[in-house]
Design an enzyme around this catalytic site. Structure first.
Site, PDB file in Angstrom:
ATOM      1  N   ALA A 111       0.839  -1.210   0.000  1.00 37.89           N
ATOM      2  CA  ALA A 111       0.000   0.000   0.000  1.00 37.89           C
ATOM      3  C   ALA A 111       0.872   1.257   0.000  1.00 37.89           C
ATOM      4  O   ALA A 111       0.566   2.233  -0.696  1.00 37.89           O
ATOM      5  CB  ALA A 111      -0.923  -0.003   1.218  1.00 37.89           C
ATOM      6  N   ASP A 153      -5.105  -1.230   5.322  1.00 40.09           N
ATOM      7  CA  ASP A 153      -3.724  -0.789   5.072  1.00 40.09           C
ATOM      8  C   ASP A 153      -3.687   0.512   4.272  1.00 40.09           C
ATOM      9  O   ASP A 153      -3.055   1.486   4.671  1.00 40.09           O
ATOM     10  CB  ASP A 153      -2.946  -1.856   4.277  1.00 40.09           C
ATOM     11  CG  ASP A 153      -2.567  -3.051   5.123  1.00 40.09           C
ATOM     12  OD1 ASP A 153      -3.145  -3.216   6.213  1.00 40.09           O
ATOM     13  OD2 ASP A 153      -1.701  -3.833   4.688  1.00 40.09           O
TER      14      ASP A 153
HETATM   15  O1  PMV Z   1      -1.120  -7.033   4.798  1.00 40.13           O
HETATM   16  P1  PMV Z   1      -1.046  -7.384   6.236  1.00 40.13           P
HETATM   17  O2  PMV Z   1      -0.151  -8.501   6.573  1.00 40.13           O
HETATM   18  O3  PMV Z   1      -0.854  -6.167   7.099  1.00 40.13           O
HETATM   19  O4  PMV Z   1      -2.503  -7.970   6.672  1.00 40.13           O
HETATM   20  C1  PMV Z   1      -3.657  -7.268   6.511  1.00 40.13           C
HETATM   21  C2  PMV Z   1      -4.619  -7.605   7.573  1.00 40.13           C
HETATM   22  C3  PMV Z   1      -5.662  -8.670   7.275  1.00 40.13           C
HETATM   23  O5  PMV Z   1      -6.734  -8.398   8.173  1.00 40.13           O
HETATM   24  C4  PMV Z   1      -5.121 -10.049   7.562  1.00 40.13           C
HETATM   25  C5  PMV Z   1      -6.167  -8.634   5.843  1.00 40.13           C
HETATM   26  C6  PMV Z   1      -6.989  -7.411   5.487  1.00 40.13           C
HETATM   27  O6  PMV Z   1      -7.217  -7.208   4.295  1.00 40.13           O
HETATM   28  O7  PMV Z   1      -7.433  -6.670   6.390  1.00 40.13           O
END
Ligand code: PMV
Length: 314
Positions: A111, A153
């Site tokens: 992101a 994110d």
């Molecule tokens: O991309 P990460 O590892 O920060 O994970 C995102 C968090 C989750 O809840 C697992 C996935 C999401 O889309 O919210």
């Protein structure tokens, strides 16, 4: 077009990962001092815009017959700006990108890359982009990379403020009290989409149980948002421990994460949990003061973390 520079921060999910995918609240904070940067420079010799991914030591042009898979997300971000935001000049510029955010460790590197590129390109053509549009466009890119992301994110990184987040709703910014966080990296890369898919499979086999856990996590996230606002590190730590307990049950922790979480707590962390998708990636701990935070960061390295750092929120 003008030469310019922009960047985007890393992030930590403090509460609510996984449950957030099923519509429950979650809390995320930006890490302002760990960033991905994108520079646009005027390059009269570039008959086709040039992309330089410094960390990957890749230099190529947008119009090349094929691109390495590792820069596919960079190409997609440029295409999105050109197709959905503003048409870019067809030649005469170069995009250079570099990052301090490790890839695939739950700190928001994908992101942050998308957002740094959108910010830099729009700035270079003097197009103002609202936070709302930045969230919308970066979410489109997250969907390409992760399948069914919740959007947490790209939202926290677009706003660069702590947020209480719920899927498909306006995020609520949190004005946090002062706190010290420590991040430890297991060194294990993971694919968020795969872990989210595993959780979905497990939930299909036992929906009532999983939904109970997700609901509990959602309550913890709401309480956590209040503790964050109040600067109540002790309460926040306790809630992080409770959240970690539920993440273990859901099956997304790992021995490596547990080792780092235990090391942080032995050294005085008020609470600790994995952050992001889990099964690798990073953990986060909260500490009372900066000296304890520094000690914890040092001990995490001794306990096997490939990197660790402490950061002050506010
Ligand atoms: O991309 P990460 O590892 O920060 O994970 C995102 C968090 C989750 O809840 C697992 C996935 C999401 O889309 O919210």
């Amino acid at each position: 077009m003008i030469s310019t520079h922009a960047s985007a921060s890393a992030k930590i999910i403090l509460f609510g990962e996984h449950a957030v995918v099923y519509g429950h609240p979650a809390v995320a904070i930006p890490i302002q001092d760990v960033r991905t940067s994108a520079a646009i420079s005027i390059d009269a010799a570039a008959s086709d815009p040039v992309i330089e991914a410094k960390d990957l030591q890749i230099e190529t042009s947008i119009g090349a017959v094929s691109h390495p898979e590792s820069i596919a997300h960079i190409i997609k971000a440029i295409e999105l700006v050109n197709d959905k935001i503003i048409e870019l000049p067809k030649s005469g510029w170069r995009l250079t990108i570099w990052s301090k955010i490790p890839i695939g460790r739950g700190l928001g590197s994908s992101a942050a890359t998308s957002i740094a590129i959108i910010r830099a390109l729009t700035k270079a053509v003097m197009k103002v982009i609202t936070p709302k549009d930045l969230i919308k466009h970066s979410f489109e890119l997250e969907k390409i990379h992760h399948g069914t992301p919740s959007g947490i994110d790209n939202t926290v990184i677009s706003l660069e403020k702590p947020i209480l987040f719920r899927k498909d709703r306006e995020p609520s910014p949190i004005n946090p009290g002062s706190m010290y966080f420590i991040v430890g990296d297991t060194g294990i890369s993971k694919k968020t989409g795969d872990i989210v898919a595993h959780v979905a499979e497990a939930r299909n086999k036992n929906p009532e149980q999983f939904d109970r856990w997700f609901t509990q996590i959602g309550h913890i996230a709401r309480d956590g948002a209040l503790a964050l606002k109040d600067g109540d590190a002790k309460r926040l730590g306790k809630l992080m421990d409770e959240n970690q307990n539920l993440l273990q049950r859901i099956g997304v922790s790992s021995p490596e994460l547990e080792r780092l979480i235990n090391a942080a707590k032995m050294r005085g962390a008020l609470g600790a949990k994995l952050c992001g998708a889990g099964r690798g990636g990073c953990m986060v701990a909260v500490a009372r003061d900066s000296a304890t935070a520094e000690n914890i960061a040092a001990d995490l390295l001794k306990a096997g973390a490939v990197r660790s750092f402490s950061t002050r929120l506010k």
